[in-house]
Design a protein around this motif. Structure first.
Motif, PDB file in Angstrom:
ATOM      1  N   ALA A 356       0.849  -1.196   0.000  1.00 21.72           N
ATOM      2  CA  ALA A 356       0.000   0.000   0.000  1.00 21.72           C
ATOM      3  C   ALA A 356       0.881   1.241   0.000  1.00 21.72           C
ATOM      4  O   ALA A 356       1.858   1.330   0.749  1.00 21.72           O
ATOM      5  N   TRP A 357       0.551   2.216  -0.833  1.00 27.41           N
ATOM      6  CA  TRP A 357       1.275   3.480  -0.893  1.00 27.41           C
ATOM      7  C   TRP A 357       0.855   4.371   0.270  1.00 27.41           C
ATOM      8  O   TRP A 357      -0.325   4.462   0.585  1.00 27.41           O
ATOM      9  N   ASP A 358       1.833   5.017   0.895  1.00 22.95           N
ATOM     10  CA  ASP A 358       1.563   5.946   1.985  1.00 22.95           C
ATOM     11  C   ASP A 358       1.846   7.352   1.466  1.00 22.95           C
ATOM     12  O   ASP A 358       3.004   7.724   1.250  1.00 22.95           O
ATOM     13  N   ILE A 359       0.796   8.159   1.249  1.00 26.37           N
ATOM     14  CA  ILE A 359       0.994   9.487   0.659  1.00 26.37           C
ATOM     15  C   ILE A 359       1.721  10.445   1.598  1.00 26.37           C
ATOM     16  O   ILE A 359       2.151  11.518   1.171  1.00 26.37           O
ATOM     17  N   THR A 360       1.870  10.075   2.876  1.00 25.27           N
ATOM     18  CA  THR A 360       2.614  10.925   3.804  1.00 25.27           C
ATOM     19  C   THR A 360       4.099  10.567   3.852  1.00 25.27           C
ATOM     20  O   THR A 360       4.878  11.272   4.506  1.00 25.27           O
ATOM     21  N   ASP A 361       4.515   9.506   3.184  1.00 22.61           N
ATOM     22  CA  ASP A 361       5.906   9.049   3.166  1.00 22.61           C
ATOM     23  C   ASP A 361       6.581   9.557   1.903  1.00 22.61           C
ATOM     24  O   ASP A 361       6.286   9.096   0.801  1.00 22.61           O
ATOM     25  N   LYS A 362       7.500  10.503   2.034  1.00 20.33           N
ATOM     26  CA  LYS A 362       8.144  11.116   0.875  1.00 20.33           C
ATOM     27  C   LYS A 362       9.155  10.189   0.200  1.00 20.33           C
ATOM     28  O   LYS A 362       9.709  10.533  -0.844  1.00 20.33           O
ATOM     29  N   THR A 363       9.398   9.016   0.781  1.00 21.90           N
ATOM     30  CA  THR A 363      10.398   8.096   0.222  1.00 21.90           C
ATOM     31  C   THR A 363       9.787   6.902  -0.495  1.00 21.90           C
ATOM     32  O   THR A 363      10.520   6.012  -0.934  1.00 21.90           O
ATOM     33  N   CYS A 364       8.458   6.857  -0.623  1.00 15.94           N
ATOM     34  CA  CYS A 364       7.812   5.680  -1.231  1.00 15.94           C
ATOM     35  C   CYS A 364       8.348   5.385  -2.633  1.00 15.94           C
ATOM     36  O   CYS A 364       8.523   4.225  -3.011  1.00 15.94           O
ATOM     37  N   ALA A 365       8.594   6.438  -3.416  1.00 16.14           N
ATOM     38  CA  ALA A 365       9.038   6.235  -4.791  1.00 16.14           C
ATOM     39  C   ALA A 365      10.447   5.667  -4.873  1.00 16.14           C
ATOM     40  O   ALA A 365      10.882   5.216  -5.938  1.00 16.14           O
ATOM     41  N   ASP A 366      11.189   5.675  -3.740  1.00 14.80           N
ATOM     42  CA  ASP A 366      12.519   5.057  -3.719  1.00 14.80           C
ATOM     43  C   ASP A 366      12.432   3.539  -3.735  1.00 14.80           C
ATOM     44  O   ASP A 366      13.462   2.863  -3.871  1.00 14.80           O
ATOM     45  N   ARG A 367      11.221   3.014  -3.592  1.00  8.02           N
ATOM     46  CA  ARG A 367      11.016   1.562  -3.563  1.00  8.02           C
ATOM     47  C   ARG A 367      10.016   1.180  -4.656  1.00  8.02           C
ATOM     48  O   ARG A 367       8.860   0.852  -4.370  1.00  8.02           O
ATOM     49  N   PRO A 368      10.444   1.241  -5.927  1.00 11.75           N
ATOM     50  CA  PRO A 368       9.514   0.959  -7.031  1.00 11.75           C
ATOM     51  C   PRO A 368       9.000  -0.467  -6.988  1.00 11.75           C
ATOM     52  O   PRO A 368       9.701  -1.391  -6.551  1.00 11.75           O
ATOM     53  N   ILE A 369       7.766  -0.631  -7.453  1.00 11.87           N
ATOM     54  CA  ILE A 369       7.153  -1.960  -7.461  1.00 11.87           C
ATOM     55  C   ILE A 369       7.685  -2.819  -8.598  1.00 11.87           C
ATOM     56  O   ILE A 369       7.601  -4.044  -8.576  1.00 11.87           O
ATOM     57  N   ALA A 370       8.265  -2.158  -9.625  1.00  9.21           N
ATOM     58  CA  ALA A 370       8.857  -2.870 -10.764  1.00  9.21           C
ATOM     59  C   ALA A 370       9.948  -1.993 -11.363  1.00  9.21           C
ATOM     60  O   ALA A 370       9.832  -0.764 -11.366  1.00  9.21           O
ATOM     61  N   SER A 371      10.992  -2.623 -11.866  1.00  9.08           N
ATOM     62  CA  SER A 371      12.068  -1.926 -12.569  1.00  9.08           C
ATOM     63  C   SER A 371      12.119  -2.444 -14.001  1.00  9.08           C
ATOM     64  O   SER A 371      12.272  -3.649 -14.222  1.00  9.08           O
ATOM     65  N   LEU A 372      11.969  -1.533 -14.958  1.00 10.41           N
ATOM     66  CA  LEU A 372      11.924  -1.894 -16.364  1.00 10.41           C
ATOM     67  C   LEU A 372      13.214  -1.458 -17.052  1.00 10.41           C
ATOM     68  O   LEU A 372      13.799  -0.424 -16.714  1.00 10.41           O
ATOM     69  N   LYS A 373      13.633  -2.250 -18.028  1.00  4.02           N
ATOM     70  CA  LYS A 373      14.824  -1.918 -18.794  1.00  4.02           C
ATOM     71  C   LYS A 373      14.454  -0.990 -19.948  1.00  4.02           C
ATOM     72  O   LYS A 373      13.490  -1.248 -20.679  1.00  4.02           O
ATOM     73  N   LEU A 374      15.194   0.091 -20.085  1.00  2.00           N
ATOM     74  CA  LEU A 374      14.926   1.074 -21.132  1.00  2.00           C
ATOM     75  C   LEU A 374      14.963   0.407 -22.508  1.00  2.00           C
ATOM     76  O   LEU A 374      15.914  -0.293 -22.849  1.00  2.00           O
ATOM     77  N   GLY A 375      13.886   0.594 -23.279  1.00  2.00           N
ATOM     78  CA  GLY A 375      13.791   0.051 -24.624  1.00  2.00           C
ATOM     79  C   GLY A 375      13.166  -1.332 -24.703  1.00  2.00           C
ATOM     80  O   GLY A 375      12.854  -1.806 -25.808  1.00  2.00           O
ATOM     81  N   GLN A 376      12.942  -1.995 -23.565  1.00  2.00           N
ATOM     82  CA  GLN A 376      12.370  -3.339 -23.538  1.00  2.00           C
ATOM     83  C   GLN A 376      10.841  -3.267 -23.608  1.00  2.00           C
ATOM     84  O   GLN A 376      10.222  -2.334 -23.104  1.00  2.00           O
ATOM     85  N   SER A 377      10.229  -4.266 -24.248  1.00  2.00           N
ATOM     86  CA  SER A 377       8.778  -4.381 -24.286  1.00  2.00           C
ATOM     87  C   SER A 377       8.277  -5.200 -23.102  1.00  2.00           C
ATOM     88  O   SER A 377       8.934  -6.169 -22.676  1.00  2.00           O
ATOM     89  N   TYR A 378       7.109  -4.804 -22.594  1.00  2.00           N
ATOM     90  CA  TYR A 378       6.514  -5.487 -21.442  1.00  2.00           C
ATOM     91  C   TYR A 378       5.019  -5.675 -21.661  1.00  2.00           C
ATOM     92  O   TYR A 378       4.364  -4.862 -22.315  1.00  2.00           O
ATOM     93  N   ILE A 379       4.502  -6.764 -21.089  1.00  2.00           N
ATOM     94  CA  ILE A 379       3.061  -6.985 -20.996  1.00  2.00           C
ATOM     95  C   ILE A 379       2.697  -6.967 -19.517  1.00  2.00           C
ATOM     96  O   ILE A 379       3.240  -7.739 -18.726  1.00  2.00           O
ATOM     97  N   PHE A 380       1.821  -6.031 -19.142  1.00  2.97           N
ATOM     98  CA  PHE A 380       1.319  -5.965 -17.767  1.00  2.97           C
ATOM     99  C   PHE A 380       0.019  -6.746 -17.686  1.00  2.97           C
ATOM    100  O   PHE A 380      -0.924  -6.490 -18.440  1.00  2.97           O
ATOM    101  N   GLU A 381      -0.036  -7.696 -16.770  1.00  2.00           N
ATOM    102  CA  GLU A 381      -1.285  -8.394 -16.458  1.00  2.00           C
ATOM    103  C   GLU A 381      -1.934  -7.657 -15.297  1.00  2.00           C
ATOM    104  O   GLU A 381      -1.417  -7.662 -14.168  1.00  2.00           O
TER     105      GLU A 381
END
Length: 458
Positions: A356-381
């Motif tokens: 769950a994202w905590d909108i009061t935590d300024k560091t949430c974005a430092d912990r991404p839910i997924a890391s994608l490689k630049l230029g790679q194709s992805y299918i999100f389910e």
């Protein structure tokens, strides 16, 4: 995190004041700059503004420019949009340019792409717009309240070449959380945030309840419908109309009939071509059985126009489905409405992949839910494991909707997909924009109670 520099307000003596609101609050002009050397095309000011939503009563709104929703911004595809945003609100804010593929530092997310713009400060947004279509702008700070008070506005990116449409209307849909005297009520109630979201009691088109919109009789008009609401999904229908869908969420499709109805979730847009009936006749623009407004045909002497051909495709990279990596995203209800209620934080009601994202935590974005490689194709389910709809929005990139277990899909590009209850859908993209991008439900109090995550591209 590295932030774009926050700039102190100064050197703005030339701003035009067009009125004084209740309590001395100034109402400011949004305008195209006449000075080619100013360094920006628009000055966009957020300030308090009294509006009359309930006859005889004032609502103390916040607005971009002299109206709520804010004044329409226009730019041509491929050109630079340069906006000096000036904050004359009593609170900090930003601008996020919904649906635009732009550099991270222009995305308007606090503590991810920039610091909040404090009262009395300004921030210069400058980016090239690659795609034509219907978009919009809004804050990403205290979103329930700031969007709820009126800080939303349309952004129209015109095609490079003429499209064949001679007539055009932009219709911004917004639902307001006000009482019978026009006073604001709660923008987010936990028990409603844990369900479909907290809805207001009054819907408007371009800030007007049940307006009459004039269309030239017998002519074909391009009608852009934008859902700028916090919560409501509109079941758009126009009985007895000749209408074709030309674009969804900014991206062109092969024209097809509007049909019985179209479900337009928060943040979503649809571009229709409507052929108006003979002069004096009216059409009802509805949300299901509820009339939102009236389309009235008015006489004109122009020669009849033909249905335009399909709009030119936007330059969005085509994903390589055969070699795409698959990622699963589960949208779930946490199942509790009583946690974190005494510590100043919003309740944690929703989660993506168990987080769950905590909108009061300024560091949430430092912990991404997924890391994608630049230029790679992805299918999100995308798996909706709840009984409520979720318009799922991705910043910075467009994705292609390719499959659903609930309805037949003709693939199309978008930035927001309305994921139905218990629906499983597949969307595909090329991770072609480096940065840390928000990925969230656009029912605002779902987003603010957990249903958001960060996706990194590097």
């Amino acid at each position: 995190m590295s932030f774009t520099r926050r700039q102190i307000l100064g050197g703005l003596a030339g701003l035009v004041v067009v009125g004084v609101g209740a309590g001395g609050a100034s109402r400011y002009w949004l305008g195209k700059m006449a000075d080619a050397d100013a360094g920006h095309d628009y000055e966009l000011i957020a300030a308090p503004l009294d509006v009359e939503l309930v006859p005889g009563h004032k609502t103390e709104a916040w607005a971009f420019g002299p109206s709520a929703p804010g004044t329409e911004l226009r730019v041509r595809q491929g050109e630079w949009l340069r906006v000096r945003f000036i904050n004359h609100l009593p609170v900090a804010t930003t601008i996020h340019w919904h649906g635009i593929r732009l550099p991270l530092e222009m995305d308007g997310v606090p503590y991810v792409s920039q610091l909040p713009v404090l009262p009395g400060e300004y921030f210069d947004y400058k980016f090239r717009v690659p795609d034509a279509g219907s978009y919009w702008y809004h804050p990403h700070v205290s979103s329930s309240e700031e969007l709820g008070r009126g800080l939303v506005g349309p952004l129209i990116v015109e095609e490079r070449e003429p499209t064949g449409f001679k007539y055009e209307k932009t219709l911004s849909l917004k639902n307001w959380h006000i009482d019978e005297q026009g006073n604001f009520v709660e923008f987010s109630i936990p028990r409603e945030a844990a369900r479909g979201g907290t809805a207001g009691r009054l819907s408007t088109i371009n800030g007007v309840p049940t307006p009459v919109i004039e269309l030239p009789a017998g002519q074909i008009t391009r009608v852009r419908l934008l859902n700028l609401d916090n919560t409501l999904t509109y079941r758009i229908n126009i009985p007895g109309v000749e209408a074709q869908i030309y674009a969804l969420d900014g991206n062109p499709i092969e024209p097809r009939p509007l049909g019985k109805e179209y479900w337009l979730g928060p943040g979503m847009r649809i571009c229709l071509a409507i052929k108006a009936p003979p002069a004096g006749e009216e059409l009802s623009l509805r949300n299901g059985p509820v009339r939102l407004g009236t389309l009235r045909s008015v006489a004109n002497n122009d020669a009849p126009t033909e249905w335009p051909k399909a709009l030119p495709a936007n330059p969005v990279a085509e994903p390589d489905l055969a070699n795409a990596e698959k990622l699963n995203f589960n949208f779930e209800w946490v199942g509790s409405v009583s946690v974190n209620v005494d510590n100043g934080k919003p309740p944690s009601l929703w989660q993506i992949n168990g987080k769950a994202w905590d909108i009061t935590d300024k560091t949430c974005a430092d912990r991404p839910i997924a890391s994608l490689k630049l230029g790679q194709s992805y299918i999100f389910e995308l798996k909706n494991m709840t009984q409520y709809q979720h318009p799922i929005h991705l910043h910075g990139m467009s994705f292609k909707v390719i499959a659903s277990n609930r309805h037949k899909i003709t693939p199309y590009f978008t930035d927001t997909y309305l994921l139905g209850k218990n629906e499983r859908a597949q969307v595909a993209l090329v991770a072609d924009n480096p940065g840390v991008w928000m990925f969230h439900c656009h029912v605002i109090d779902h987003m603010e109670t957990g249903l958001m995550a960060a996706i990194e591209v590097k």
